[in-house]
Scaffold this motif. Sequence first.
Motif, mmCIF file in Angstrom:
data_model
loop_
_atom_site.group_PDB
_atom_site.id
_atom_site.type_symbol
_atom_site.label_atom_id
_atom_site.label_comp_id
_atom_site.label_asym_id
_atom_site.label_seq_id
_atom_site.Cartn_x
_atom_site.Cartn_y
_atom_site.Cartn_z
ATOM 1 N N TYR A 1 0.830 -1.204 0.000
ATOM 2 C CA TYR A 1 0.000 0.000 0.000
ATOM 3 C C TYR A 1 0.865 1.255 0.000
ATOM 4 C CZ TYR A 1 -3.023 -3.597 2.040
ATOM 5 O OH TYR A 1 -3.691 -4.753 2.302
ATOM 6 N N VAL A 2 0.375 2.274 -0.692
ATOM 7 C CA VAL A 2 0.914 3.629 -0.587
ATOM 8 C C VAL A 2 -0.275 4.562 -0.390
ATOM 9 C CG1 VAL A 2 2.930 3.161 -2.032
ATOM 10 C CG2 VAL A 2 0.815 4.001 -3.101
ATOM 11 N N MET A 3 -0.008 5.785 0.020
ATOM 12 C CA MET A 3 -1.056 6.782 0.194
ATOM 13 C C MET A 3 -1.103 7.670 -1.055
ATOM 14 S SD MET A 3 -2.692 6.632 3.108
ATOM 15 C CE MET A 3 -2.548 5.841 4.726
ATOM 16 N N VAL A 4 -2.102 7.451 -1.901
ATOM 17 C CA VAL A 4 -2.255 8.236 -3.128
ATOM 18 C C VAL A 4 -3.085 9.482 -2.821
ATOM 19 C CG1 VAL A 4 -3.100 8.227 -5.507
ATOM 20 C CG2 VAL A 4 -2.167 6.121 -4.512
ATOM 21 N N TYR A 5 -2.691 10.596 -3.415
ATOM 22 C CA TYR A 5 -3.440 11.833 -3.203
ATOM 23 C C TYR A 5 -3.318 12.725 -4.433
ATOM 24 C CZ TYR A 5 1.142 13.943 -2.154
ATOM 25 O OH TYR A 5 2.452 14.370 -2.217
ATOM 26 N N TYR B 1 -7.509 1.029 4.112
ATOM 27 C CA TYR B 1 -6.823 1.933 5.048
ATOM 28 C C TYR B 1 -6.533 1.277 6.400
ATOM 29 C CZ TYR B 1 -11.850 2.996 5.735
ATOM 30 O OH TYR B 1 -13.212 2.923 5.888
ATOM 31 N N GLU B 2 -7.425 0.402 6.868
ATOM 32 C CA GLU B 2 -7.163 -0.263 8.151
ATOM 33 C C GLU B 2 -5.939 -1.174 8.058
ATOM 34 O OE1 GLU B 2 -11.745 -0.466 7.487
ATOM 35 O OE2 GLU B 2 -9.936 -0.867 6.325
ATOM 36 N N HIS B 3 -5.867 -1.955 6.976
ATOM 37 C CA HIS B 3 -4.717 -2.840 6.787
ATOM 38 C C HIS B 3 -3.419 -2.037 6.730
ATOM 39 C CE1 HIS B 3 -8.075 -5.334 5.407
ATOM 40 N NE2 HIS B 3 -7.309 -6.385 5.564
ATOM 41 N N ALA B 4 -3.446 -0.956 5.946
ATOM 42 C CA ALA B 4 -2.240 -0.153 5.761
ATOM 43 C C ALA B 4 -1.758 0.437 7.075
ATOM 44 C CB ALA B 4 -2.503 0.946 4.733
ATOM 45 N N LEU B 5 -2.667 1.031 7.843
ATOM 46 C CA LEU B 5 -2.267 1.682 9.084
ATOM 47 C C LEU B 5 -1.813 0.676 10.139
ATOM 48 C CD1 LEU B 5 -5.001 4.465 9.304
ATOM 49 C CD2 LEU B 5 -2.553 4.787 8.882
ATOM 50 N N MET B 6 -2.486 -0.452 10.240
ATOM 51 C CA MET B 6 -2.070 -1.444 11.227
ATOM 52 C C MET B 6 -0.671 -1.963 10.938
ATOM 53 S SD MET B 6 -5.510 -3.592 12.197
ATOM 54 C CE MET B 6 -4.712 -4.537 13.493
ATOM 55 N N GLY C 1 -13.138 10.131 -5.815
ATOM 56 C CA GLY C 1 -13.061 11.161 -4.787
ATOM 57 C C GLY C 1 -11.731 11.874 -4.752
ATOM 58 N N ILE C 2 -10.679 11.206 -5.216
ATOM 59 C CA ILE C 2 -9.352 11.839 -5.201
ATOM 60 C C ILE C 2 -9.291 12.956 -6.244
ATOM 61 C CG2 ILE C 2 -6.907 11.492 -5.687
ATOM 62 C CD1 ILE C 2 -7.608 10.475 -2.998
ATOM 63 N N GLY C 3 -9.646 12.649 -7.474
ATOM 64 C CA GLY C 3 -9.581 13.646 -8.544
ATOM 65 C C GLY C 3 -10.572 14.776 -8.355
ATOM 66 N N SER C 4 -11.710 14.500 -7.714
ATOM 67 C CA SER C 4 -12.745 15.515 -7.522
ATOM 68 C C SER C 4 -12.546 16.335 -6.249
ATOM 69 C CB SER C 4 -14.117 14.831 -7.460
ATOM 70 O OG SER C 4 -14.184 13.920 -6.369
ATOM 71 N N GLY C 5 -11.530 15.990 -5.453
ATOM 72 C CA GLY C 5 -11.229 16.755 -4.256
ATOM 73 C C GLY C 5 -12.091 16.401 -3.061
ATOM 74 N N LEU C 6 -12.821 15.281 -3.116
ATOM 75 C CA LEU C 6 -13.682 14.877 -2.007
ATOM 76 C C LEU C 6 -13.017 13.869 -1.075
ATOM 77 C CD1 LEU C 6 -17.113 14.536 -3.861
ATOM 78 C CD2 LEU C 6 -16.283 16.448 -2.467
ATOM 79 N N THR C 7 -11.912 13.291 -1.519
ATOM 80 C CA THR C 7 -11.147 12.344 -0.700
ATOM 81 C C THR C 7 -9.703 12.827 -0.653
ATOM 82 O OG1 THR C 7 -12.569 10.509 -1.380
ATOM 83 C CG2 THR C 7 -10.440 9.947 -0.399
ATOM 84 N N LEU C 8 -9.120 12.788 0.540
ATOM 85 C CA LEU C 8 -7.754 13.297 0.693
ATOM 86 C C LEU C 8 -6.711 12.234 0.379
ATOM 87 C CD1 LEU C 8 -5.999 15.700 1.511
ATOM 88 C CD2 LEU C 8 -6.150 14.908 3.886
ATOM 89 N N PHE C 9 -6.828 11.075 1.006
ATOM 90 C CA PHE C 9 -5.859 9.996 0.801
ATOM 91 C C PHE C 9 -6.571 8.704 0.427
ATOM 92 C CE2 PHE C 9 -3.475 12.653 3.925
ATOM 93 C CZ PHE C 9 -2.397 12.962 3.107
ATOM 94 N N TYR C 10 -5.929 7.963 -0.469
ATOM 95 C CA TYR C 10 -6.478 6.674 -0.887
ATOM 96 C C TYR C 10 -5.384 5.620 -0.740
ATOM 97 C CZ TYR C 10 -10.111 3.965 -3.243
ATOM 98 O OH TYR C 10 -11.131 3.086 -3.513
ATOM 99 N N PRO C 11 -5.404 4.840 0.354
ATOM 100 C CA PRO C 11 -4.397 3.788 0.530
ATOM 101 C C PRO C 11 -4.686 2.621 -0.403
ATOM 102 C CG PRO C 11 -5.411 4.452 2.627
ATOM 103 C CD PRO C 11 -6.268 4.980 1.538
ATOM 104 N N ILE C 12 -3.702 2.279 -1.237
ATOM 105 C CA ILE C 12 -3.888 1.236 -2.242
ATOM 106 C C ILE C 12 -2.514 0.867 -2.784
ATOM 107 C CG2 ILE C 12 -4.148 2.825 -4.210
ATOM 108 C CD1 ILE C 12 -6.486 1.017 -5.164
ATOM 109 N N GLY C 13 -2.428 -0.205 -3.540
ATOM 110 C CA GLY C 13 -1.159 -0.612 -4.123
ATOM 111 C C GLY C 13 -0.746 0.275 -5.281
ATOM 112 N N LEU C 14 0.548 0.296 -5.572
ATOM 113 C CA LEU C 14 1.043 1.090 -6.702
ATOM 114 C C LEU C 14 0.451 0.648 -8.033
ATOM 115 C CD1 LEU C 14 4.854 1.652 -5.972
ATOM 116 C CD2 LEU C 14 3.111 3.412 -6.322
ATOM 117 N N TRP C 15 -0.036 -0.574 -8.074
ATOM 118 C CA TRP C 15 -0.626 -1.079 -9.317
ATOM 119 C C TRP C 15 -1.729 -0.162 -9.842
ATOM 120 C CZ3 TRP C 15 -5.828 -1.758 -9.012
ATOM 121 C CH2 TRP C 15 -6.390 -1.977 -7.740
ATOM 122 N N THR C 16 -2.388 0.562 -8.941
ATOM 123 C CA THR C 16 -3.495 1.401 -9.371
ATOM 124 C C THR C 16 -3.041 2.541 -10.279
ATOM 125 O OG1 THR C 16 -5.532 2.436 -8.547
ATOM 126 C CG2 THR C 16 -3.467 3.087 -7.474
#
Length: 467
Positions: free
Chosen positions: A177-181, A230-235, A293-308
């Motif tokens: 996971y990385v934090m995409v923004y 996000y729970e997996h990433a933070l833990m 939500g990321i591109g529209s400015g409604l979500t700040l961070f999206y934890p996901i793999g770099l594959w995205t």
Amino acid sequence: MAMILGMCSCSESSNDSKVESSGKTSKSTTITTKPDIGEPPPLSYYFERSLRELESTEILGFTYLHLDPRESIDDEPNPALDLFERTYDGKVSYYMTTYEEKYDDLAAVILAGREPDFISINDMDLFPECAIKDMIIPIDDYFDLESPLWEDTKETADKFIFQGKRYVSIVRNEPSYVMVYNKNTIQENGLDDPVELFDNGEWNWDTFADMCIEFTNPAKDKYALGGWYYEHALMQSSGMPLIELKDGEIYNNIYSETYAEVNDFMYNLQKNGICCPKHENNENIRDGIEGSGIGSGLTLFYPIGLWTLEQPPSVTEVYGDVSAGEVMFVPVPCNPESDVTYVPSKPYGFCFVKGGKNPEGVAAFLDCARYCELDGATEKITLRQYKDLYGWTDEMFYMRTAICELASENPVFDFSTGVTDDITSVADEVIRGTMNVQEQQTWTSIVEENGGKLDYWIDEVMDSMVW
């Protein structure tokens, strides 16, 4: 990530299972390098000295992905496949499956006596289960992990020991996971640049939490965190997995102070309502689309793999305009009391299937993959593809390199999804509990409710093994 298999064409086998093949061979060649006297031998010298005598140069893999995202462009062959072909006149074919059915399909072909030679385990959901069920064999007899080609992988390979034997050949570590923004969202909300915080050693749970709380505004449908992970990433950013393999045995870390600390942090953070409420969207992520939500400015961070972000602009536009420099990512933030940034990780690795016809051929192919990894050939083609096809910026390349280095230095491998379905089910409840938007639980109550369950199912597995 897909397996290193190169460009493939489809054909139908006589048993009606779909098989794909590299479809080309070439005259066998070897790397010929003679080191200068008094200088350390180049890596190619060790590769040439490790060449294997193969009875067969054809190997059969098993995957749910058609193409390797690290594949080259302009019809150039994948470096590992090309080296395998040139060195051994080798050929790679593979069974196709789906992500959802891969375990059942693997069991079916093994039961039918049509075993593939190797499988990828980089989703962390087939190991150690496949070892427990005697579907794979140890790799110890096929690789010298003290050799220059493999020595850097030994520490990771040792984390995949079960019952005293290694089962996974590691080509490299990768971040789970990385934090995409979106950088525009950061600027428009007057927030600190996460890359600058990371560069200054200030990217941690505290600075992350401050940004999430300041950004969140439910009245405007603005939530700091979105997605499934996000729970997996933070833990895992705590430096400890929930389910761990240690000394060849399965351990439950739910009672550790480390997990109490990270889950208290997660619980208090979600008290501010920072997570996008899935229960208001039919138990789905925003718009049912990864990254929405990321591109529209409604979500700040999206934890996901770099594959995205390793996809064409038509797919990644939900995050913003990649080529314009709008999209960026950083590691999962670390504990502010720690001087180490732990990276939730997965191995780009492979297992040898029991009953496979050509394990020595697979070992030769993975020698080629490992050589290309160290030589830089794979990386050069990857970066070229990401820039030309996906629009990656230099800043993204920089951060990708930094995170991959951290994944090699400080990886965290969680086996919660790789042991049994019962353990996976309980672990999922544990991992999601403190940030559950609808039914948030304290860590104390989660441990009381689930600690014994995990112990029970782990004991069931270990008691069933023949030591």
